[in-house]
Design a protein around this motif. Structure first.
Motif, mmCIF file in Angstrom:
data_model
loop_
_atom_site.group_PDB
_atom_site.id
_atom_site.type_symbol
_atom_site.label_atom_id
_atom_site.label_comp_id
_atom_site.label_asym_id
_atom_site.label_seq_id
_atom_site.Cartn_x
_atom_site.Cartn_y
_atom_site.Cartn_z
ATOM 1 N N THR A 80 0.829 -1.198 0.000
ATOM 2 C CA THR A 80 0.000 0.000 0.000
ATOM 3 C C THR A 80 0.868 1.254 0.000
ATOM 4 O O THR A 80 1.897 1.296 0.667
ATOM 5 N N ILE A 110 -3.963 4.945 -0.580
ATOM 6 C CA ILE A 110 -4.867 5.564 0.379
ATOM 7 C C ILE A 110 -4.325 6.951 0.693
ATOM 8 O O ILE A 110 -3.141 7.095 1.007
ATOM 9 N N LYS A 132 -9.094 5.956 -1.653
ATOM 10 C CA LYS A 132 -9.846 6.464 -0.511
ATOM 11 C C LYS A 132 -9.092 7.615 0.130
ATOM 12 O O LYS A 132 -7.866 7.601 0.197
ATOM 13 N N GLU A 142 -8.116 1.276 7.661
ATOM 14 C CA GLU A 142 -7.982 1.044 6.223
ATOM 15 C C GLU A 142 -6.832 0.102 5.905
ATOM 16 O O GLU A 142 -6.810 -0.529 4.867
#
Length: 144
Positions: A80, A110, A132, A142
């Protein structure tokens, strides 16, 4: 291929004790705030784990290709990319490039900001489907 990548990510997460390996992208002007996030990640109750990938040379330096190569390697090792959003984000070419590179590599992106609502406008290149934008206080949820 997508299923293999998903299985690899799950295996890596299991080996890391359920924590994700996160690449943090931010404008250099936001170093103090990002250092607070780093401090939270060191808390044993935190679900955030990341490597420090701050850029210390100008984007257009003679070493830009070398820097991009090294950052790309680090993004590849993470599942991520977390983008810290501030007033400086829209002007940062490094952050934009890191987001584009992360998406091209199939990584989850994110965006997060301090406080309950972002004080800065979300750059158009961050306002894409699938990215997001969450308050910092919700980031750990998250990343689970």
């Amino acid at each position: 291929m997508g299923d293999v990548r998903s299985l690899e990510e799950k295996a890596k997460a299991a080996l890391a004790g359920g924590k994700r390996n996160v690449f943090i992208s931010f404008a250099t002007e936001d170093m103090a705030e990002v250092n607070l996030l780093r401090g939270q990640a060191k808390n044993e109750n935190s679900d955030i784990e990341f490597n420090d990938h701050s850029v210390r040379e100008p984007y257009d330096s003679e070493r830009a290709d070398y820097i991009k190569g090294k950052i790309t390697e680090r993004i590849k090792r993470c599942s991520t990319t977390v983008v810290y959003v501030s007033e400086s984000t829209a002007q940062s070419r490094w952050v934009r490039w890191e987001v584009e590179q992360s998406l091209a590599l199939g990584k989850t992106v994110i965006a997060t900001h301090a406080g309950p609502a972002s004080s800065a406008a979300i750059p158009t290149w961050l306002a894409q489907p699938g990215i997001k934008v969450v308050p910092w206080s919700k980031l750990a949820n998250e990343l689970k």
